[in-house]
Design a protein around this motif. Structure first.
Motif, short mmCIF file in Angstrom:
data_model
loop_
_atom_site.label_atom_id
_atom_site.label_comp_id
_atom_site.label_asym_id
_atom_site.label_seq_id
_atom_site.Cartn_x
_atom_site.Cartn_y
_atom_site.Cartn_z
N GLN A 122 -12.50 -65.03 50.74
CA GLN A 122 -12.00 -64.31 49.85
C GLN A 122 -10.73 -63.39 50.52
N SER A 123 -9.94 -63.06 50.05
CA SER A 123 -8.68 -62.46 50.51
C SER A 123 -7.87 -61.63 49.40
N LYS A 124 -6.84 -60.94 49.83
CA LYS A 124 -6.24 -60.10 48.53
C LYS A 124 -5.60 -61.00 47.51
N GLU A 125 -5.56 -62.31 47.77
CA GLU A 125 -4.89 -63.34 46.96
C GLU A 125 -5.99 -63.85 45.90
N GLY A 126 -7.15 -63.91 46.56
CA GLY A 126 -8.21 -64.43 45.49
C GLY A 126 -9.17 -65.31 46.35
N ILE A 127 -9.64 -66.06 45.86
CA ILE A 127 -10.86 -66.89 46.74
C ILE A 127 -10.31 -68.55 46.85
N ASP A 128 -10.40 -68.76 48.12
CA ASP A 128 -10.14 -70.51 48.43
C ASP A 128 -11.52 -70.88 48.83
N ALA A 129 -11.80 -71.99 48.17
CA ALA A 129 -13.01 -72.81 48.75
C ALA A 129 -12.58 -73.83 49.49
N VAL A 130 -12.98 -73.67 50.94
CA VAL A 130 -12.87 -74.47 51.97
C VAL A 130 -13.99 -75.42 52.48
N ARG A 131 -13.76 -76.58 52.71
CA ARG A 131 -14.58 -77.64 53.39
C ARG A 131 -14.91 -77.08 55.11
N ALA A 132 -16.08 -76.83 55.15
CA ALA A 132 -16.18 -76.22 56.40
C ALA A 132 -16.04 -77.40 57.38
N MET A 133 -16.15 -78.72 57.18
CA MET A 133 -16.03 -79.62 58.13
C MET A 133 -14.78 -79.82 58.80
N ASP A 134 -13.71 -79.80 57.87
CA ASP A 134 -12.40 -79.96 58.11
C ASP A 134 -11.46 -79.01 57.86
N GLY A 135 -11.86 -77.77 57.02
CA GLY A 135 -10.82 -76.72 56.53
C GLY A 135 -10.10 -77.06 55.39
N SER A 136 -10.17 -78.08 54.71
CA SER A 136 -9.55 -78.52 53.75
C SER A 136 -9.79 -77.86 52.52
N LYS A 137 -8.88 -77.38 51.67
CA LYS A 137 -8.91 -76.75 50.48
C LYS A 137 -9.67 -77.47 49.36
N ALA A 138 -10.63 -76.91 48.80
CA ALA A 138 -11.28 -77.64 47.71
C ALA A 138 -10.64 -77.10 46.29
N TRP A 139 -10.64 -75.90 46.21
CA TRP A 139 -9.99 -75.12 45.09
C TRP A 139 -9.75 -73.61 45.26
N SER A 140 -8.98 -73.21 44.51
CA SER A 140 -8.53 -71.86 44.54
C SER A 140 -8.79 -70.97 43.48
N TYR A 141 -8.96 -69.60 43.38
CA TYR A 141 -8.82 -68.94 42.47
C TYR A 141 -7.88 -67.91 42.78
N ASP A 142 -6.85 -67.43 42.26
CA ASP A 142 -5.49 -66.98 42.76
C ASP A 142 -5.36 -65.70 41.84
N ASP A 143 -6.13 -65.25 41.41
CA ASP A 143 -5.86 -63.85 40.50
C ASP A 143 -6.30 -62.51 41.48
N GLY A 144 -6.26 -62.81 42.43
CA GLY A 144 -6.42 -61.55 43.53
C GLY A 144 -8.01 -61.16 43.88
N ALA A 145 -8.14 -60.55 44.83
CA ALA A 145 -9.61 -60.04 45.02
C ALA A 145 -9.57 -58.76 46.05
N SER A 146 -10.50 -58.32 46.03
CA SER A 146 -10.86 -56.95 46.89
C SER A 146 -10.71 -57.58 48.28
N THR A 147 -10.34 -56.61 49.28
CA THR A 147 -10.39 -56.93 50.84
C THR A 147 -11.71 -56.26 51.40
N ILE A 148 -12.44 -55.57 50.66
CA ILE A 148 -13.67 -54.72 51.18
C ILE A 148 -14.79 -55.27 50.75
#
Lengths: 394, 395
Positions: free
Chosen positions: B220-246
């Protein structure tokens, strides 16, 4: 007789092999590098070391000298592990180790903590001897004792002895909280304390600005002061022509408040960049630390070389927030700092300032050979016009 | 004999299943399977409290008979502690100390020991605001360590870092996102060496990664959510409508509840969580303060800055009942059965029965100390920590 001799030789062989193995393991840990390099080998070596008995503790502690902070942590964990399962510790050797100022300061503190656990009375007796120790953690203990004594004397209205105690504590103190507490006590006893001198804050500067920092782009942009220092030059700034002017701070914590140099409308200028320059005359070439406190984005150059920069705005500030290694040249050294203010308008984003000091690794001020007397009044252009810059020395 | 082995195995698995292995528990959502926690609290429920060797707001782990905690001490919090206590009486099982290798400056309210450690049942992974990452086995034996600020010199936040790590598969995911040099790292959990390092948005971020499927982590970040594969860090999908940073996202039954425009519900693809999720609803009426949302049964619960607990329907996001609690809250609540356990910043525990018509506070206990970290649950007990103590609450 013959079997005895064989057994003795075997025992000797065991100790030699064991010592060599321990030494190898320590060396493996000493060589861990960046980004986890050597971690797998270090893990195996750590297992071996942690099996050792308590007699090896001085050897492991000695090995901390000159190692990286990461290797020191590996060794520290081994010391903790060995000590926690050992019934007895080599007290005599540990005491000798603590007394040896050539050893690593963290390792000496760790040895002291081992003594504190096994022989608290003995540890307590050591504390007064730490008053000028190169380990700030050990020194802190001694300063605390002297402060306690000063407080007792002050409460008993024994002002002269109290002043003597607090002076001794202040001279030895390197931790900010202890410096502040002793300073408060001394001032309550009507004593003067020159905090800028104690810390070694740099109070005399020349400043130029404001340059543009719209959308925070000024942090990377190279403005003329980054190319050369020319006090006679006039440059195009954000709001017109800009030139160097002298800036003096009289703040007891050495705060160089750029808003006082360039007071803007309302809560001050926004999206701007300024530079501050000073010179420092070192009596000899030496390793030192630049210690900076700053809540704006900043870059710093020593003798024209960029040392470090950080593009973080308004997340907080404290004395000694950043510690940067510095090799001082004998004689003239130049320091240039770039200070960026961003677009935020909340009350806590008004500050556009920094505090900088030069000290050794323990935090002891390293004064310039020609350090001026601590100023009693500083620049504030919201009240008075700016002065021309002091000419740089050749 | 065969039945005995199977029974033993089942009991062992059950014991493991009740361990509290990371921030907000084994599922990372604050939901406990424990059914033996006290609800109507009194001082009799305070079984023990133990002084800690340093400050901290990280949550505890409960691993079998061990409570694992991190602390920091010293005038500038440069001493880091990892400590294991016996769940029975709070006695110290082991205590390891380290020197911080990164910056320790942080806001006075937080601490260098802010991130909650995590465990895969074999090892403990402790992260500090100084970006020191320390791996110990369950007996306190060092496995490896990293100093991420030593490696990446501008990885720090002068207000303090607080993101708690997660371990999935063979990867430890550590989010060290800040205004300057901003990364998330996937570390080989056996050696600590980078598997990958992702550039992340240059913005302070105090949220924690969330395991949304085996080997898949939501960042999660201010930009939204990035789903990342833990094995190699590749991005599976993104939600880019923003999100909280707390406050961080939470997951239950295949739906992620993201602190975004209030709360946004994203339904994971049932066949493959690595495919883009479907947005179910977004509700600006479910407002969050510092605490993360929690979901039990068919309700999502949020607590705002004023201490108002609000329920929302998990299917529609429609707002339900509200209940004013005594705040303010930093700690995310945990649940056990129908009860939610809140602790406010003044140390007041409030237990809410969520199945009554309008919600009801059924138990309180005042520990009278500042508590900012989310509680841990294990073995029929609730574990809370302040800057000075750790408490065990049980029947």
């Amino acid at each position: 007789m013959k079997p005895l001799a064989v057994a003795f030789m075997a025992l000797q062989f065991f100790f030699v092999v064991h010592a060599a193995s321990l030494s190898d393991s320590i060396n493996t840990i000493r060589s861990v590098g960046a980004e986890g390099k050597g971690n797998a080998q270090a893990a195996k070596a750590w297992k071996e070391i942690s099996k050792a008995d308590a007699t090896t503790l001085p050897q492991i502690l000695t090995a901390m000298k000159g190692v990286s902070p990461l290797a020191a942590n590996w060794l520290r964990a081994a010391v903790d592990t060995i000590a926690s399962r050992s019934k007895g510790l080599p007290e005599k050797e540990l005491l000798e180790f603590i007394a040896d100022h050539q050893q690593d300061t963290r390792a000496r503190r760790l040895a002291f903590e081992l003594i504190q656990k096994t022989n608290p009375k003995q540890a307590d007796q050591l504390i007064p001897g730490f008053i000028n120790d190169p380990s700030t953690e050990l020194r802190r203990e001694a300063v605390a004792k002297v402060m306690e004594e000063g407080t007792r004397q002050k409460d008993a209205k024994q002002n002269k002895p109290a002043i003597k105690s607090f002076r001794q504590a202040l001279n030895a103190a390197r931790d900010i909280d202890q410096i502040q507490t002793t300073t408060t006590a001394l001032r309550q006893l009507n004593e003067k304390v020159d905090l800028p001198s104690h810390f070694g804050f740099l109070m005399h500067w020349n400043v130029i600005g404001p340059f543009d920092n719209t959308e925070r782009n000024g942090f990377e942009k190279i403005y003329p002061p980054e190319k050369s220092i020319n006090f006679g030059a006039v440059y195009e700034g954000k709001n017109g022509k800009v030139k160097w002017s002298e800036f003096v701070t009289a703040d007891q914590y050495g705060m160089v408040d750029i808003n006082k140099a360039y007071p803007g409308p309302g809560d001050g200028l926004k999206e701007v960049t300024a530079y501050a320059y000073t010179e420092y005359k070192a009596s000899e070439a030496s390793e030192a630390e630049l210690r900076l406190g700053c809540k704006n984005a900043w870059k710093i150059w020593h003798n024209g070389q960029l040392i470090f920069g950080r593009d973080e705005y308004h997340r907080g500030m404290r004395i000694d927030q950043y510690r940067l290694n510095l090799n001082l040249n004998k004689g003239r050294n130049t320091l240039l700092i770039k200070l960026c203010q961003n677009e935020q308008t909340q009350p806590w984003t008004k500050e556009w300032q920094f505090q900088l000091r030069i000290c050794d690794s323990t935090g002891t001020a390293v004064h310039a050979a020609d350090r001026p007397v601590t100023p009693t009044s500083g620049t504030d252009n919201s009240k008075s016009p700016s002065k021309s810059p002091r000419r740089p020395r050749k | 004999m065969k039945h005995f082995i199977l029974l033993s195995l089942a009991l062992t698995l059950q014991a493991v299943a009740t361990d509290w292995t990371q921030f907000r528990g084994p599922q990372g959502n604050g939901v406990s399977t424990d059914r033996n926690l006290p609800a109507k609290l009194s001082s009799d429920n305070l079984k023990w409290s133990i002084s800690l060797p340093g400050r901290g707001l990280s949550g505890a782990l409960v691993l079998g008979n061990k409570v694992i905690l991190t602390c920091s001490s010293g005038p500038t919090q440069t001493r880091l502690h990892v400590i294991a206590l016996n769940t029975r009486d709070g006695s110290t099982l082991w205590h390891r100390q380290f020197w911080a290798t990164g910056r320790t400056m942080c806001h006075s309210k937080t601490s260098v020991a802010a991130p909650t450690p995590c465990s895969d049942g074999k090892n403990i992974y402790a992260v500090f605001s100084s970006n020191d990452v320390i791996c110990l086995d369950l007996d306190g034996n060092l496995q490896w360590l990293r100093g991420l600020t030593a490696d990446y010199t501008n990885v720090s936040n002068s207000l303090g870092m607080s993101s708690s790590p997660v371990v999935t598969g063979n990867t430890l995911v550590v989010q060290v996102e800040n205004d300057s040099e901003s990364y998330t790292l996937g570390l080989n959990k056996n050696t600590g060496i980078n598997r990958w390092r992702l550039d992340r948005p240059k913005a302070a971020n105090w949220t924690s990664p969330l395991i949304i499927a085996e080997g898949l982590v939501a960042l999660q970040s201010k930009e939204g959510i990035d789903a990342v594969r833990a094995m190699d860090g590749s991005k599976a999908w993104s939600y880019d409508d923003g999100a909280s940073t707390i406050p961080s996202s939470t997951l239950l039954k295949g739906v992620i509840y993201v602190p975004s425009h209030g709360v946004t519900a994203l339904e994971l693809n049932k066949d493959d969580a690595g495919n883009t999720p479907k947005q179910l609803w977004q509700s600006g009426r479910l407002q969050l303060g510092t605490a993360s949302p929690i979901v039990i049964n068919n309700k999502v619960f949020t607590i705002n800055k004023a201490g108002v607990l609000t329920t929302g329907d998990t299917q529609s996001g429609e707002r339900g009942w509200q209940l004013r609690l005594k705040g303010p809250f930093s700690a995310t609540p945990v649940s056990a059965g129908k009860h939610l356990y809140f602790v406010n910043e003044r140390g007041l525990i409030q237990v809410v029965d969520t199945e009554t018509e309008e919600g009801e506070i059924v138990g309180t206990l005042n520990l009278d100390e500042q508590i900012l970290g989310s509680p841990a649950v294990g073995g029929g007990a609730l574990y809370l920590r302040s800057n000075t103590k750790v408490y065990k609450i049980a029947k």
